[in-house]
Scaffold this active site. Structure first.
Site, PDB file in Angstrom:
ATOM      1  N   PRO A   2      -2.143   7.089   2.230  1.00 41.55           N
ATOM      2  CA  PRO A   2      -2.161   7.503   0.819  1.00 41.55           C
ATOM      3  C   PRO A   2      -3.579   7.383   0.246  1.00 41.55           C
ATOM      4  O   PRO A   2      -4.202   6.339   0.347  1.00 41.55           O
ATOM      5  CB  PRO A   2      -1.217   6.505   0.131  1.00 41.55           C
ATOM      6  CG  PRO A   2      -0.445   5.853   1.224  1.00 41.55           C
ATOM      7  CD  PRO A   2      -1.294   5.929   2.464  1.00 41.55           C
ATOM      8  N   GLU A   3      -4.067   8.463  -0.296  1.00 40.81           N
ATOM      9  CA  GLU A   3      -5.375   8.475  -0.946  1.00 40.81           C
ATOM     10  C   GLU A   3      -5.167   8.456  -2.459  1.00 40.81           C
ATOM     11  O   GLU A   3      -4.037   8.430  -2.931  1.00 40.81           O
ATOM     12  CB  GLU A   3      -6.144   9.735  -0.525  1.00 40.81           C
ATOM     13  CG  GLU A   3      -6.487   9.785   0.957  1.00 40.81           C
ATOM     14  CD  GLU A   3      -7.610   8.816   1.327  1.00 40.81           C
ATOM     15  OE1 GLU A   3      -8.214   8.206   0.412  1.00 40.81           O
ATOM     16  OE2 GLU A   3      -7.871   8.663   2.529  1.00 40.81           O
TER      17      GLU A   3
END
Ligand SMILES: [Zn+2]
Length: 271
Positions: A2-3
């Site tokens: 997850p960014e």
């Protein structure tokens, strides 16, 4: 992994279901995450009222009346808001059950995620205190990158991925932003001009915002029992396209490893 856009989309997905509600129960099934889940979490959260869910870098801040739950999704973490009786799946490590049968359930197969409880200002927590500015804030401009980069020989791509300089520019977004700004990723950060940094700051905002908009289509998944972690499909210009033609000039996209990370660029469009 997850960014920043996935974390922001998670915030937008879960916040409306939880804000304004109080906690009824905390269930910890697996206390050993990247750091141990605080032992006092159940006591601290019992009856606590959630005012607001915010985000700092890739940390979600659940701001209660008596403290803040800081949550990081790690490499593979995912949050859902579901009825508490929803059958538990493997890697469902933590439930925070709010009134109205809204259960915030944290799933994380690789257990690099983490949960922290702070009663003071969360921004002063050691994980957050040293972070650079938020790229989507109005105050983030190219001048910040220009000024902090003077005299630095580190590659500009490595420089913008440093969370002390600016947060949330992950590997894919760094390559894509440098392409949009027309800057070669391997150039020394200290040699990039003020005008180029102005373009780069705008490009960083553009690629992150595009990903957040793409993630908007997944918002309802956060309230579904079978909701899966969303990775936002957006058309990439250079990332993972080595040997393929540049979408602008048809030159072959090149690949290099930089700071141990895969890096892609167009040798014609980027100077
Ligand atoms: Zn090109």
């Amino acid at each position: 992994m997850p960014e920043l856009p996935e974390v922001e989309t998670t915030r937008r997905g879960v916040a409306p279901h939880l804000e304004g509600r109080s906690v009824e129960a905390v269930i910890v099934r697996q206390p050993s995450l990247r750091w141990p889940v605080p032992e006092e979490l159940g006591r601290a959260l019992a009856g606590a009222h959630l005012n607001h869910v915010s985000r700092r870098a890739k940390y979600l801040l659940f701001r209660f009346d008596r403290g803040t739950l800081i949550l990081h999704l790690g490499m593979s973490g995912h949050l859902r808001v579901i009825p508490a009786a929803t059958p538990v799946r493997s890697h469902d490590h933590l439930d925070v059950v709010f009134e109205g049968d809204r259960c915030l359930r944290f799933n994380d197969p690789r257990r690099f995620g983490s949960v922290h409880w702070v009663t003071g200002e969360p921004e002063q927590h050691p994980l957050l205190a040293e972070l650079g500015p938020e790229p989507l804030d109005g105050e983030f401009h190219g001048d910040h990158l220009f000024q902090t980069s003077r005299g630095r020989r580190v590659a500009v791509k490595v420089f913008i991925m440093n969370a002390r300089i600016v947060v949330g520019v992950g590997n894919i977004y760094a390559s894509e932003a440098l392409f949009l700004a027309g800057i070669r990723p391997g150039r020394a950060a200290g040699r990039v001009t003020r005008a180029e940094y102005a373009r780069l700051a705008e490009a960083i905002k553009t690629v992150l915002q595009k990903a957040i908009i793409a993630g908007g289509t997944t918002l309802r998944d956060f309230a579904q029992p079978d909701g899966a972690a969303g990775y936002f499909a957006q058309q990439l210009n250079v990332y993972d396209r080595a040997g393929e033609p540049c979408r602008v000039c048809a030159t072959e996209i090149r690949h290099r490893v930089m700071g141990q990370r895969a890096t892609y660029f167009c040798p014609a469009c980027q100077k």
